[in-house]
Design an enzyme around this catalytic site. Structure first.
Site, PDB file in Angstrom:
ATOM      1  N   ARG A 186      12.365  -4.820   4.152  1.00  0.00           N
ATOM      2  CA  ARG A 186      12.058  -3.401   3.967  1.00  0.00           C
ATOM      3  C   ARG A 186      13.079  -2.504   4.662  1.00  0.00           C
ATOM      4  NH1 ARG A 186       6.146  -1.233   5.105  1.00  0.00           N
ATOM      5  NH2 ARG A 186       6.457  -1.979   7.221  1.00  0.00           N
ATOM      6  N   LYS A 188       0.826  -1.212   0.000  1.00  0.00           N
ATOM      7  CA  LYS A 188       0.000   0.000   0.000  1.00  0.00           C
ATOM      8  C   LYS A 188       0.861   1.262   0.000  1.00  0.00           C
ATOM      9  CE  LYS A 188      -1.958  -0.912   3.966  1.00  0.00           C
ATOM     10  NZ  LYS A 188      -1.228  -2.108   4.433  1.00  0.00           N
ATOM     11  N   ARG A 194      12.687  -0.704  10.330  1.00  0.00           N
ATOM     12  CA  ARG A 194      11.725  -0.334  11.367  1.00  0.00           C
ATOM     13  C   ARG A 194      11.741  -1.357  12.504  1.00  0.00           C
ATOM     14  NH1 ARG A 194       6.202   0.887   8.194  1.00  0.00           N
ATOM     15  NH2 ARG A 194       5.463  -0.362   9.941  1.00  0.00           N
ATOM     16  N   ARG A 208      -8.514   0.955   9.958  1.00  0.00           N
ATOM     17  CA  ARG A 208      -8.000  -0.372  10.255  1.00  0.00           C
ATOM     18  C   ARG A 208      -8.918  -1.142  11.183  1.00  0.00           C
ATOM     19  NH1 ARG A 208      -2.176   0.577   9.170  1.00  0.00           N
ATOM     20  NH2 ARG A 208      -1.013  -1.308   9.601  1.00  0.00           N
ATOM     21  N   ARG A 261       1.474  -8.532  13.849  1.00  0.00           N
ATOM     22  CA  ARG A 261       0.756  -7.571  13.001  1.00  0.00           C
ATOM     23  C   ARG A 261      -0.178  -8.287  12.030  1.00  0.00           C
ATOM     24  NH1 ARG A 261       5.761  -4.768  10.769  1.00  0.00           N
ATOM     25  NH2 ARG A 261       4.376  -3.633   9.375  1.00  0.00           N
TER      26      ARG A 261
HETATM   27  P1  ADP Z   1       2.102  -1.585   7.933  1.00  0.00           P
HETATM   28  O1  ADP Z   1       1.008  -1.327   6.951  1.00  0.00           O
HETATM   29  O2  ADP Z   1       3.322  -2.138   7.279  1.00  0.00           O
HETATM   30  O3  ADP Z   1       1.677  -2.381   9.132  1.00  0.00           O
HETATM   31  P2  ADP Z   1       1.972   1.129   8.982  1.00  0.00           P
HETATM   32  O4  ADP Z   1       3.072   2.099   8.880  1.00  0.00           O
HETATM   33  O5  ADP Z   1       0.716   1.374   8.266  1.00  0.00           O
HETATM   34  O6  ADP Z   1       2.632  -0.243   8.548  1.00  0.00           O
HETATM   35  O7  ADP Z   1       1.604   0.915  10.532  1.00  0.00           O
HETATM   36  C1  ADP Z   1       2.573   0.690  11.511  1.00  0.00           C
HETATM   37  C2  ADP Z   1       1.915   0.636  12.894  1.00  0.00           C
HETATM   38  O8  ADP Z   1       1.289   1.880  13.179  1.00  0.00           O
HETATM   39  C3  ADP Z   1       0.817  -0.404  13.050  1.00  0.00           C
HETATM   40  O9  ADP Z   1       1.323  -1.672  13.393  1.00  0.00           O
HETATM   41  C4  ADP Z   1      -0.010   0.219  14.182  1.00  0.00           C
HETATM   42  O10 ADP Z   1       0.594   0.009  15.446  1.00  0.00           O
HETATM   43  C5  ADP Z   1       0.080   1.694  13.887  1.00  0.00           C
HETATM   44  N1  ADP Z   1      -1.051   2.144  13.037  1.00  0.00           N
HETATM   45  C6  ADP Z   1      -0.972   2.623  11.767  1.00  0.00           C
HETATM   46  N2  ADP Z   1      -2.194   2.934  11.300  1.00  0.00           N
HETATM   47  C7  ADP Z   1      -3.072   2.634  12.288  1.00  0.00           C
HETATM   48  C8  ADP Z   1      -4.486   2.705  12.428  1.00  0.00           C
HETATM   49  N3  ADP Z   1      -5.281   3.159  11.430  1.00  0.00           N
HETATM   50  N4  ADP Z   1      -5.041   2.303  13.600  1.00  0.00           N
HETATM   51  C9  ADP Z   1      -4.282   1.873  14.608  1.00  0.00           C
HETATM   52  N5  ADP Z   1      -2.956   1.759  14.558  1.00  0.00           N
HETATM   53  C10 ADP Z   1      -2.340   2.139  13.414  1.00  0.00           C
END
Ligand code: ADP
Ligand code: ZN
Length: 218
Positions: free
Chosen positions: A127, A13, A160, A88, A171
């Site tokens: 990554r 994404k 990360r 999410r 996750r």
């Molecule tokens: P990825 O899609 O690779 O998991 P992101 O950068 O989107 O990585 O998210 C990293 C972390 O940030 C998630 O594991 C979560 O802890 C937090 N996070 C991101 N977006 C949300 C969301 N919409 N709701 C809750 N936590 C979020």
């Protein structure tokens, strides 16, 4: 185009959003990026979020929802936007619906990046992210021209904390338990468009361009 990008971690994404927002000149709102920015700035929100993120858990709905609704309210969204990593949870989706209704904004499409667990693991463990501009590279799939250095801004690349194997597994579980149901949520609203997150960056990018052209989105 006003889009939501939905799919498991590592589905591509963020990578597609990076290239698409340049191509179409639309805003890219990523809750993950906003949260990492908050952590970098040592803000109280950042400190609270970090505890969840390091464990691979979701940050509480109110925190992320506030971040995104503020972005939507304070940005010029006329030329479009991509929501990457938000919503999410069902609760977040409902908050988003309400915020969009208040702002008189209609979503055009929800892109669902379907992918398998093997691809996810390979992508996330490889990554590497730029400390300066946040661009995502991959040790084999999207290698930088010079190892450990960003092609675009020259800053250092890092792994990360939540891209370690045990956290990745968590996750994926969190995605299956809390986010996956949004596929049905948006299917019912007739907004869902499924694409293959397993494709290489360029191929998926080409697919997406066709999808947007067919739907008349720009
Ligand atoms: P990825 O899609 O690779 O998991 P992101 O950068 O989107 O990585 O998210 C990293 C972390 O940030 C998630 O594991 C979560 O802890 C937090 N996070 C991101 N977006 C949300 C969301 N919409 N709701 C809750 N936590 C979020
Ligand atoms: Zn960079």
């Amino acid at each position: 185009m006003k889009l939501v990008l939905l799919g498991p971690p590592g589905a591509g994404k963020g990578t597609q959003a990076n290239v698409l927002c340049k191509e179409y000149n639309v805003a890219h709102f990523s809750t993950g990026d906003l949260l990492r920015e908050a952590i970098k700035n040592n803000s109280s929100v950042g400190m609270e979020a970090k505890v969840y993120m390091d464990k691979g858990e979701l940050v509480p709905d109110e925190i992320v929802a506030k971040m995104i609704t503020e972005k939507l309210k304070n940005s010029d969204t006329d030329s479009g936007f991509m929501l990457d990593g938000f919503p999410r949870t069902k609760k977040q989706a409902e908050i988003l619906d309400q915020a969009l209704a208040e702002l008189n904004i209609l979503l055009d499409m929800v892109l669902y990046f379907e992918t398998n667990e093997e691809t996810i693991l390979k992508r996330l463990t490889g990554r590497r992210v730029c400390r300066g501009c946040g661009y995502n590279f991959h040790v084999t799939n999207i290698p930088p021209k010079q190892e450990g250095v960003c092609d675009f801004c020259g800053k250092e690349l890092f792994q990360r904390d939540d891209d370690k194997e045990t956290t990745i597994k968590r996750r994926i579980d969190v995605y299956n338990n809390q986010t996956k149901e949004l596929i049905d949520y948006y299917q019912e609203k007739e907004l869902l468009k499924k694409v293959s997150g397993d494709l290489d960056v360029d191929l998926l990018f080409a697919d997406l361009k066709n999808i947007f052209a067919e739907a008349g989105l720009k």
